[in-house]
Write an enzyme that holds these catalytic residues in place. Structure first.
Site, PDB file in Angstrom:
ATOM      1  N   LYS A 185      35.791  29.833  39.730  1.00  0.00           N
ATOM      2  CA  LYS A 185      35.919  29.632  38.286  1.00  0.00           C
ATOM      3  C   LYS A 185      36.791  28.428  37.941  1.00  0.00           C
ATOM      4  O   LYS A 185      36.557  27.759  36.941  1.00  0.00           O
ATOM      5  CB  LYS A 185      36.451  30.891  37.597  1.00  0.00           C
ATOM      6  CG  LYS A 185      37.906  31.225  37.845  1.00  0.00           C
ATOM      7  CD  LYS A 185      38.293  32.477  37.086  1.00  0.00           C
ATOM      8  CE  LYS A 185      39.724  32.914  37.396  1.00  0.00           C
ATOM      9  NZ  LYS A 185      40.730  32.008  36.862  1.00  0.00           N
ATOM     10  N   THR A 186      37.795  28.134  38.783  1.00  0.00           N
ATOM     11  CA  THR A 186      38.645  26.971  38.503  1.00  0.00           C
ATOM     12  C   THR A 186      37.817  25.697  38.577  1.00  0.00           C
ATOM     13  O   THR A 186      37.969  24.791  37.755  1.00  0.00           O
ATOM     14  CB  THR A 186      39.820  26.899  39.498  1.00  0.00           C
ATOM     15  OG1 THR A 186      40.550  28.130  39.444  1.00  0.00           O
ATOM     16  CG2 THR A 186      40.756  25.756  39.157  1.00  0.00           C
ATOM     17  N   ASP A 206      41.007  30.933  29.975  1.00  0.00           N
ATOM     18  CA  ASP A 206      40.859  31.532  31.306  1.00  0.00           C
ATOM     19  C   ASP A 206      41.446  32.939  31.294  1.00  0.00           C
ATOM     20  O   ASP A 206      42.295  33.262  30.453  1.00  0.00           O
ATOM     21  CB  ASP A 206      41.588  30.649  32.329  1.00  0.00           C
ATOM     22  CG  ASP A 206      41.243  31.015  33.763  1.00  0.00           C
ATOM     23  OD1 ASP A 206      40.284  31.792  33.981  1.00  0.00           O
ATOM     24  OD2 ASP A 206      41.937  30.525  34.667  1.00  0.00           O
ATOM     25  N   GLU A 207      41.025  33.768  32.228  1.00  0.00           N
ATOM     26  CA  GLU A 207      41.542  35.148  32.376  1.00  0.00           C
ATOM     27  C   GLU A 207      41.473  35.902  31.043  1.00  0.00           C
ATOM     28  O   GLU A 207      42.429  36.576  30.635  1.00  0.00           O
ATOM     29  CB  GLU A 207      42.988  35.133  32.901  1.00  0.00           C
ATOM     30  CG  GLU A 207      43.192  34.376  34.202  1.00  0.00           C
ATOM     31  CD  GLU A 207      42.649  35.096  35.427  1.00  0.00           C
ATOM     32  OE1 GLU A 207      42.027  36.164  35.267  1.00  0.00           O
ATOM     33  OE2 GLU A 207      42.830  34.577  36.539  1.00  0.00           O
ATOM     34  N   GLN A 247      38.861  42.686  36.974  1.00  0.00           N
ATOM     35  CA  GLN A 247      40.222  42.312  37.351  1.00  0.00           C
ATOM     36  C   GLN A 247      41.198  42.458  36.179  1.00  0.00           C
ATOM     37  O   GLN A 247      42.254  41.832  36.159  1.00  0.00           O
ATOM     38  CB  GLN A 247      40.245  40.878  37.883  1.00  0.00           C
ATOM     39  CG  GLN A 247      39.432  40.703  39.161  1.00  0.00           C
ATOM     40  CD  GLN A 247      39.557  39.308  39.741  1.00  0.00           C
ATOM     41  OE1 GLN A 247      40.609  38.906  40.239  1.00  0.00           O
ATOM     42  NE2 GLN A 247      38.478  38.544  39.684  1.00  0.00           N
ATOM     43  N   ARG A 264      41.838  39.602  47.561  1.00  0.00           N
ATOM     44  CA  ARG A 264      42.763  38.505  47.873  1.00  0.00           C
ATOM     45  C   ARG A 264      42.609  38.079  49.333  1.00  0.00           C
ATOM     46  O   ARG A 264      43.044  37.010  49.736  1.00  0.00           O
ATOM     47  CB  ARG A 264      44.230  38.908  47.668  1.00  0.00           C
ATOM     48  CG  ARG A 264      44.675  39.346  46.281  1.00  0.00           C
ATOM     49  CD  ARG A 264      44.280  38.418  45.192  1.00  0.00           C
ATOM     50  NE  ARG A 264      43.011  38.849  44.573  1.00  0.00           N
ATOM     51  CZ  ARG A 264      42.249  38.071  43.819  1.00  0.00           C
ATOM     52  NH1 ARG A 264      42.575  36.824  43.600  1.00  0.00           N
ATOM     53  NH2 ARG A 264      41.136  38.530  43.301  1.00  0.00           N
TER      54      ARG A 264
END
Length: 751
Positions: A35-36, A225-226, A256, A610
């Site tokens: 996504k970044t 974002d997020e 998430q 992770r």
């Protein structure tokens, strides 16, 4: 063409997201799905195609680290295709964005632009001061309770006056009274807390439509974002800013969403298409981070949730290692297993220490792990423990720095007025506070007044005059020196460093080293920022997060809670304490509210994803909590993993428990020595989880027997130790908790 260079390395879904520039866009980005890169390339696309200049794009992230990384990537992409950026970009966290707006316009809300930003401890001190003036005992209602209520109200955008009319939150009259007086004291101190940064910006936009329109006109394109972690007031700010152009792109993953306890509302992302019916939705489902086994196992866990969008994470990465599930007897054995496993992999050259991270549900779990890492001489860093900027000596100097530019900051004054000791005691400070209320002045103004009116004896007056003279000097010097020079001037004029050098202890040496490191931080800040003023530095320090302050260069194991782990990744991850009532937490399983349990499952999903190559999930049969030994079954999340992707091993003490596992195993001999009372065995089992209730029988109470306890109700005995007066039994109760009793005193009755 330029835009083809921007999209060259994107997969089809990423490509659609990057090239959908106009109108509302929802990007559902699974863990490790790039996504970044999508945010970076999409911003570059907006600039390269002439849709917007850099200053016409607002990008909001959740950490300063993510903002800096995104900004540097955008610069790199555009430079490579011949579009160098020569104007500042608006890429920041919500709090940093709001601070930037408020520095420009907060005078309209009757604050001064050099306002202080209070951290949690400053806020708590201010609340305690308010409680004292209202004669409210901290023992009856803790200050932290009021802080939680005030912060909750601010997350909803509610002032004390709004609360009585609202149906979103209920506060009793005492809490509203504390909130109202707290707001008055904060304004008097020209200070804002973290919640204020958002709420005052909201108030500004609501009260001054022309200011809001100025920013609506400026930001033609907005990206957040997020988005799954936004709270209500962040949601309101985004809606306000995007209302004119409706070019709003939100990126997030409902799987998430793990911060409801601090106000995050998962409905913001789930209902985005209701807020913007014309929205385009793009799903990024390919994971580039983890092995196939890890991705598939995590996907099977999260699919148990109902509050989610229809998407399935997948990867083209190799299968990789099986997920290791390890059972140990106690938390100490669990910690030893983790330390030994790390040491073994490092010794065999499989990985370096910085490749490992250990996640746990609560901070309290770190102590035993730290002990074992130290015992094995394994260096480590804890993320989210005592942050560098919260250390006593750093807070002391920050107090002087804050007071030098904001004379109204009473919390800063109270911290430094007798640091280093100059004979101004608590009685004097308490009296000054009383007089400041009476005179309606801040503490520094009150000191000036009492010196002239001889309120105190000659000795105390002389000491107060000395402190006032020092602060007046520092306030003048702050305007004439750069950041680093002024810092050294503060250390010199306050005698803070000189007093530490006189102590000549290991503790004082450590504090001096921290002050030196603080100097390095300022030096680095001055190199990075053109606006490296004392005010901008204090602002940066106030807004730094746990992840931002991580030392990425440390050659050691990283430890953190699962909540802190989001956004990070490691080759090898250990998640410890996977037991019912710990993870998932007891609160999430106590009632019928499935939303809390689903958030715990999302937390498990975050932890698992992770890991890039190796994932260890561990639990203990017994664990001491508040001095009591507790026995909890393995976490339900372990049972949700596909068996074919896991390898279960145990190292429980040899007992009937071992015999049962031998019987269920594939027939191989158990690997343990009968000659040792602390014998171990390690074996893969067809049944991943032991059946605690049917492990054989002992004399006296027998395993499996139904009993009733006057406090805890009905349950089953699953383990008996010893006999006679020393006999102990462990009982599994209907709420799935296991408690151990000495039978002589237990008051157990057979059902």
């Amino acid at each position: 063409m330029d835009h083809e260079k921007i999209t060259a390395k994107l997969n089809p879904a990423q490509n659609v997201a990057v090239q959908t520039l106009d109108g509302p866009l929802l990007i559902l980005a699974g863990a490790g799905s790039g996504k970044t890169r999508v945010l970076t390339q999409r911003t570059a696309m907006l600039i390269a195609t002439g849709k917007a200049s850099p200053s016409e794009i607002l990008a909001v992230t959740f950490t300063n680290k993510a903002a800096k990384e995104m900004e540097s990537r955008i610069f790199k992409v555009l430079s490579e295709i011949g579009y160098p950026i020569r104007e500042p970009m608006w890429i920041s966290t919500f709090h940093s964005f709001c601070t930037r707006v408020l520095r420009r316009h907060i005078d309209l809300l009757e604050y001064k632009s050099f306002f202080s930003i209070y951290d949690d401890s400053d806020q708590l001190s201010q609340i305690k001061k308010v409680m004292a003036s209202l004669n409210i005992s901290d023992k009856v209602t803790p200050a932290k309770s009021f802080r939680h209520r005030i912060n909750s109200a601010k997350m909803l955008g509610l002032s004390p006056q709004d609360i009585e009319k609202s149906t979103k939150i209920f506060l009793d009259k005492k809490s509203i009274e504390v909130y109202a007086l707290y707001e008055q004291e904060m304004k008097k101190a020209n200070a804002l807390d973290f919640g204020d940064l958002l709420m005052k910006t909201f108030d500004l936009f609501r009260s001054y439509p022309a200011i809001l329109e100025q920013y609506q006109d400026q930001f033609k394109y907005i990206m957040v974002d997020e988005y799954q972690d936004t709270n209500h007031i962040q949601y309101l700010l985004v809606q306000m800013l995007a209302k004119k152009h409706r070019n709003l792109c939100v990126v997030g993953d409902e799987d998430q969403s793990i911060y409801s306890w601090r106000g995050a509302d998962i409905r913001n992302i789930l209902d985005f298409e209701k807020d913007f019916p014309e929205a385009v939705t793009v799903k990024l489902e390919e994971n580039y981070r983890s092995s196939h086994n890890i991705v598939h196992a995590a996907t099977m866990v999260i699919k148990k949730n109902s509050e989610r969008k229809d998407k399935t994470l997948f990867t083209n990465n190799p299968p990789g290692d099986l997920i290791q599930i390890r059972e140990e007897q106690s938390e100490y054995d669990e910690a030893r297993f983790v330390a030994r496993s790390i040491q073994a992999m490092v010794n065999e050259g499989e990985a370096s220490l910085s490749d490992f991270s250990i996640f746990y549900r609560t901070n309290a779990q770190s102590r035993v792990l730290e002990e074992q890492l130290r015992t094995n001489s394994i260096p480590y860093q804890i993320v989210g423990g005592v942050r560098f900027y919260e250390r006593m000596e750093i807070k002391d100097i920050l107090g002087y720095l804050k007071l030098s530019i904001n004379p109204s900051d009473d919390m800063a004054l109270k911290r430094v007025i007798n640091v280093p000791a100059r004979g101004i005691g608590k009685t004097t400070v308490d009296r000054l506070e009383e007089l400041s209320v009476q005179y309606k002045l801040n503490l520094l103004e009150t000191i000036n007044k009492v010196i002239n009116e001889r309120e105190f004896n000659a000795g105390t007056t002389s000491k107060l005059r000395g402190f006032l003279s020092l602060m007046e000097d520092l306030q003048m010097q702050a305007k004439e020196h750069n950041l680093l020079d002024f810092y050294h001037l503060v250390l010199e004029k306050t005698n803070y460093l000189a007093k530490l050098k006189i102590e000549e202890s290991s503790e004082s040496d450590s504090r001096i080293e921290n002050l030196e490191e603080f100097s390095n931080a300022m030096d680095e800040f001055m190199k990075e920022r053109e606006d490296a003023t004392l005010l901008s530095f204090l602002e940066e320090m106030a807004l730094v997060s746990d992840v931002d302050s991580m030392n990425g260069e440390l050659a050691g194991v990283t430890m953190m809670t699962l909540h802190v782990s989001k956004g990070l990744e490691y080759p090898c991850v250990f998640i410890v304490g996977l037991e019912e009532n710990l993870f998932p937490s007891a609160m999430s399983t106590e009632d019928d509210e499935k939303s809390e349990l689903e958030e715990e499952r999302r937390l498990c999903y975050v932890g698992m994803t992770r890991a890039r190559k190796k994932l260890y999930l561990t639990y203990a049969r017994s664990r001491r909590v508040w001095g009591q030994e507790q026995f909890n079954p393995p976490s339900r999340f372990l049972k949700e993993l596909p068996k074919e992707l896991t390898n279960f091993t145990t190292a429980s003490s040899a007992s009937n428990f071992v015999s049962r596992f031998q019987a269920k195993s594939s027939g191989e001999a158990a690997d343990f020595s009968a000659s040792s009372s602390s014998s171990r065995y390690s074996k893969k089992s067809d049944d991943v989880f032991p059946d605690y209730e049917n492990s054989g029988s002992d004399e006296g109470f027998s395993k499996g027997m139904r009993v009733r306890h006057p406090t805890f109700g009905a349950g089953s005995i699953f383990e008996v130790e010893g006999n006679g007066d020393q006999q102990k039994v462990s009982v599994l109760f209907s709420d799935q908790t296991i408690k151990k009793f000495v039978t002589k005193y237990a008051r157990l009755e057979r059902c």
